[in-house]
Design a protein around this motif. Structure first.
Motif, short mmCIF file in Angstrom:
data_model
loop_
_atom_site.label_atom_id
_atom_site.label_comp_id
_atom_site.label_asym_id
_atom_site.label_seq_id
_atom_site.Cartn_x
_atom_site.Cartn_y
_atom_site.Cartn_z
N SER A 103 40.50 53.37 -56.69
CA SER A 103 40.60 54.44 -55.70
C SER A 103 39.27 55.16 -55.52
O SER A 103 38.56 55.43 -56.50
CB SER A 103 41.68 55.43 -56.13
N THR A 104 38.98 55.48 -54.24
CA THR A 104 37.74 56.20 -53.94
C THR A 104 37.94 57.10 -52.74
O THR A 104 38.98 57.06 -52.07
CB THR A 104 36.60 55.20 -53.67
N GLN A 105 36.94 57.95 -52.45
CA GLN A 105 37.00 58.85 -51.30
C GLN A 105 36.62 58.10 -50.03
O GLN A 105 36.01 57.04 -50.06
CB GLN A 105 36.03 60.02 -51.51
N LEU A 106 36.98 58.71 -48.89
CA LEU A 106 36.61 58.15 -47.59
C LEU A 106 35.13 58.41 -47.33
O LEU A 106 34.60 59.50 -47.59
CB LEU A 106 37.46 58.77 -46.48
N ARG A 107 34.46 57.40 -46.81
CA ARG A 107 33.04 57.55 -46.47
C ARG A 107 32.86 58.29 -45.15
O ARG A 107 31.90 59.03 -44.95
CB ARG A 107 32.38 56.17 -46.37
N ASN A 108 33.80 58.09 -44.22
CA ASN A 108 33.72 58.70 -42.89
C ASN A 108 34.81 59.77 -42.78
O ASN A 108 36.01 59.46 -42.87
CB ASN A 108 33.90 57.63 -41.82
N PRO A 109 34.49 61.06 -42.56
CA PRO A 109 35.50 62.13 -42.50
C PRO A 109 36.54 61.92 -41.40
O PRO A 109 37.70 62.34 -41.54
CB PRO A 109 34.67 63.39 -42.22
N GLN A 110 36.16 61.27 -40.29
CA GLN A 110 37.12 61.06 -39.20
C GLN A 110 38.23 60.08 -39.58
O GLN A 110 39.31 60.08 -38.98
CB GLN A 110 36.38 60.55 -37.96
N GLN A 111 37.98 59.25 -40.60
CA GLN A 111 39.01 58.32 -41.04
C GLN A 111 40.19 59.03 -41.69
O GLN A 111 41.27 58.46 -41.83
CB GLN A 111 38.41 57.30 -42.02
N ALA A 112 40.01 60.29 -42.08
CA ALA A 112 41.09 61.05 -42.73
C ALA A 112 42.24 61.31 -41.76
O ALA A 112 43.37 61.57 -42.18
CB ALA A 112 40.55 62.36 -43.27
N TYR A 113 41.98 61.26 -40.44
CA TYR A 113 43.00 61.58 -39.44
C TYR A 113 43.66 60.33 -38.83
O TYR A 113 44.44 60.44 -37.90
CB TYR A 113 42.37 62.42 -38.32
N THR A 114 43.32 59.17 -39.37
CA THR A 114 43.88 57.94 -38.80
C THR A 114 45.19 57.51 -39.46
O THR A 114 45.96 56.75 -38.89
CB THR A 114 42.87 56.78 -38.94
N GLY A 115 45.43 57.98 -40.68
CA GLY A 115 46.62 57.58 -41.42
C GLY A 115 46.48 56.23 -42.10
O GLY A 115 47.42 55.76 -42.74
N LEU A 116 45.32 55.57 -41.95
CA LEU A 116 45.11 54.25 -42.53
C LEU A 116 44.48 54.36 -43.90
O LEU A 116 44.01 55.43 -44.31
CB LEU A 116 44.20 53.41 -41.62
N MET A 117 44.47 53.24 -44.62
CA MET A 117 43.71 53.11 -45.85
C MET A 117 42.61 52.08 -45.61
O MET A 117 42.78 51.15 -44.80
CB MET A 117 44.61 52.70 -47.01
N TYR A 118 41.49 52.24 -46.32
CA TYR A 118 40.31 51.43 -46.02
C TYR A 118 39.82 50.71 -47.26
O TYR A 118 39.93 51.22 -48.39
CB TYR A 118 39.20 52.32 -45.46
#
Length: 753
Positions: free
Chosen positions: A7-22
């Motif tokens: 597990s890690t943090q999101l690199r792009n802050p806008q990805q937090a609002y997509t509901g997806l996992m990366y």
């Protein structure tokens, strides 16, 4: 296939609002290839019971999986933690699409700080669908959502998959569901959040019922009229906005009482209503669960049931969802105040607390309290008045069409899977199920299936493996056996009447035929008469004249759905109050059936009459005097009462005789022809046997002379006494001796003088 990533943090802050996992693009390509997923399709993964779309991004390494802070919190994931996931493929045998999605809105940040936001339900729902269409949501899941530069924190409070139709082989998917265009989204604001106000109240009010609702989906058969009354009285006003109702001074119904016999579907109605209403999940409580050994805790339990409704009323006002509270066995909670002397007055306090919550000073407008009972008479009158439980709907015995609906519901899967034999005809079966309740019809189906299972196994050899026959089917004979096994509570009292009808009635001549004709005319009058709702007959005669047998025979012959016997032997050892309650219950049950027959045997014994004193129970007597003359409550219901007595003059003095419409005398045998007819019937011969039937033993002249002499000597004898004497003196060869018969006769006469 299972896979472990870090597990890690999101690199792009806008990805937090997509509901997806990366994760890494290479990892996504690898998983799709291994699981034979087309590149254009989405890759779903299952993580800690929740389903997500896994998207590839070059910012992440091969062993990493990234999620936003809120996702990591409800998934209980920490940074650099190893998490196990597996590829999830859309099920083909389950309905995974969402029909309903309930979301609770919270504020994360507002562009214009401190200002109140007024959100339009439709616009907000369309924006949410546009952003997250095709993703899975499950109760407890948290999702960040960005709309009009404002950031919201959305929590899933309830999900419901699309309705599975009757013709569908699918079952509902248990792990939440996928958001689609047809999904109905319902929003609520988290308690304590004042910056958000939802618009479109009118739309919310008018959509109290689900758009795909119909009565068939309730799974409740035979109650179309009752359901129509429930929706008209309790729910029709809730389809209109509150402003419209306030204009005309109309208030919602807050209390609904369902009453009727056990097994008719009261509890089923209350539970199924929640499936077709856009309301909070109902709180269902059994009456006795309210009480506690601690003083004051019962009242506290009542208050806890209304806590959520009170909070919603305070924060949301008219926007509050409907809260449904269901009380099963309500007569255990709302007993008549003052009827129970418990010392602390717990029962009275519970009634008072419930009344104050429903119709007190700060009464709620967002509640519907549904009570169910089969003893409406035990409930306190104050509970039943308008403003409280003002809608009273009787859920009675289903008619033939209703029984057909219920049987079709319970045999639907059997017929769909070809488990019913071709000789099973539901229309024929329901004609045999008179006065069966819905629960009893279900029991018949279960019993019939058990007979079918018995054919597939050896119940005496449990080591033998069960045979899995593809041609397993329930036959008409299985249902017939089930009907013999499962008897209706409001039906024919076969156990008691079988004892009275071990022998057939003997037609001994003109007097018997005359009595027989009068009784049949009364039965036809009860069945077909236009103005005869209640018919009552009193059969009087000396002991042994056959009154009880005649009454039982014609009660069975009438073929009414409800036939009961009230006999003194049923009440041995019971107190006076218990006898009265049991007699009253039999009559009350009779009023629920379209055609009923009650036999009251030996009325003088029932009222405990004895010559010494004289003594009798006035309470039981008064109960019978009232019930014998009481008309059925419903115009279509009819009742036939047949009473018997050996003390006609006594009952006449007590006023019982005048309560009956007609009195018929059951005569003794007074003519030699009548006595001879009984003797011949007993000996299984006729006067023409010695002439026409050479296969039977012929009567010799000596035996014929013995019978003639007996008939000429006896001038008056009850039929049962004559049969008893014949049992005593007749030999196996049907030889009858005059001297022996007369000796027994004289002894019997001494006992009855």
């Amino acid at each position: 296939m299972r896979l472990t990533l870090q597990s890690t943090q999101l690199r792009n802050p806008q990805q937090a609002y997509t509901g997806l996992m990366y994760c890494s693009i290479d990892q996504v390509d690898k998983l799709k290839k291994e699981n034979k997923i087309v590149d254009s399709e989405k890759l779903f993964v299952l993580l800690n019971g929740y389903t997500f779309i896994l998207e590839g991004d070059r910012e992440y390494r091969m062993n990493e999986i990234a999620a936003n802070r809120y996702q990591r919190e409800f998934l209980e994931m920490t940074i650099n933690q190893d998490v196990e996931l597996q590829v999830f493929k859309l099920p083909r045998d389950k309905e995974y699409r969402l029909g309903v999605l309930n979301l609770e809105i919270d504020i994360q940040s507002i562009q214009n700080g401190g200002n109140q936001l007024e959100l339009d339900d439709d616009e907000f729902a369309n924006a949410f669908k546009s952003q997250f269409k095709g993703q899975f949501f499950k109760t407890g899941q948290v999702q960040l959502f960005q709309n009009n530069e404002n950031n919201y924190l959305i929590k899933v409070t309830r999900t419901e998959n699309l309705s599975v139709g009757v013709d569908s082989n699918l079952v509902r998917f248990g792990g939440g569901g996928m958001l689609i265009d047809e999904t109905e989204i319902e929003f609520s604001v988290r308690s304590g959040i004042s910056q958000i106000k939802m618009k479109n109240v009118q739309k919310k009010q008018t959509n109290l019922f689900r758009e795909d609702f119909n009565f068939d989906k309730l799974g409740v058969g035979g109650l179309d009229k009752e359901l129509a009354n429930i929706f008209r009285r309790a729910f029709s006003s809730r389809r209109f906005p509150q402003q419209f109702l306030e204009k005309y001074g109309i208030k919602h119904i807050k209390g609904l009482l369902l009453y009727g016999p056990p097994g008719t579907g009261k509890t089923l109605i209350a539970r199924q209503l929640a499936k077709v209403l856009r309301a909070r999940p109902p709180k269902i409580v059994n009456g006795p669960e309210i009480f506690s050994k601690f003083v004051g805790e019962a009242e506290e339990n009542i208050r806890k049931l209304f806590e959520d409704a009170i909070k919603d009323q305070e924060t949301l006002g008219d926007d509050s969802d409907l809260h449904i509270i269901v009380f099963d066995e309500m007569d255990a909670i709302c007993k008549q105040r003052g009827s129970v002397s418990s010392g602390v007055g717990a029962y009275d306090n519970v009634v008072n607390q419930l009344l104050s919550m429903i119709d007190g000073v700060n009464s709620l407008n967002n509640i519907l309290v549904i009570g169910m009972t089969n003893r409406k008479d035990l409930i306190d009158e104050a509970v039943l008045r308008p403003g409280r439980f003002e809608v009273h709907i009787e859920v009675g015995l289903p008619d033939e069409n209703g029984r057909l609906q219920i049987l079709q519901i319970h045999t639907e899967n059997l017929r769909k899977n070809q488990a019913l034999h071709n000789d099973v005809n539901n229309e024929e079966l329901v004609t045999l199920m008179k006065n069966y309740t819905g629960a009893e019809i279900e029991a018949v189906v279960k019993s019939a299936s058990s007979f079918a299972f018995q054919r597939m196994q050896n119940i005496y050899n449990f080591s033998q493996k069960l045979s899995q026959k593809e041609d397993f089917r329930i036959t008409r004979a299985d249902f017939q056996n089930a009907l013999e096994e499962v008897k209706p509570q409001f039906g024919f009292d076969s156990n008691k009447f079988d004892l009275l009808l071990k022998n057939e009635l003997i037609d001994y001549g003109e007097e018997f035929q005359k009595l027989q004709k009068m009784l049949r005319n009364t039965i036809n009058q009860t069945r077909f008469g236009k103005s005869s709702k209640l018919n009552s007959i009193l059969l009087e005669g000396c002991q042994g004249s056959g009154k009880t047998s005649i009454a039982a025979y014609f009660a069975v012959e009438c073929g009414f759905p409800y036939v009961k016997l009230i006999s003194p032997e049923c009440f041995i050892g019971m107190t006076e109050d218990a006898i009265i309650n049991k007699i009253s219950k039999i009559f009350n049950d009779a009023y629920k059936s379209t055609l009923s027959c009650i036999v009251i045997d030996s009325i003088e014994r029932l009222i405990e009459y004895v010559d010494i004193g004289p003594r009798f129970s006035n309470a039981i007597l008064q109960t019978l005097l009232v019930l014998i003359k009481r008309l059925p409550d419903k115009s279509q219901n009819k009742l036939l009462i047949v009473g018997t007595t050996s003390t006609y003059q006594i009952l006449k003095q007590l006023g019982v005789v005048s309560c009956f419409n007609l009195t018929f005398q059951t005569p003794n045998l007074t003519k030699s022809e009548e006595i001879k007819a009984v003797i011949y019937n007993y000996m299984n011969i006729t006067e023409k046997d010695n002439v026409t039937n050479k296969h039977k033993k012929q009567l010799n002249q000596q035996q014929q002379a013995q019978i003639d002499k007996i008939c000429q000597t006896i001038n008056k004898i009850p039929i049962k006494r004559l049969l008893m004497l014949l049992d005593m003196v007749c030999t196996d060869e049907n030889e009858l001796d005059y001297q022996e018969f007369m000796a027994c006769y004289q002894m019997a006469q001494m006992n009855h003088e």
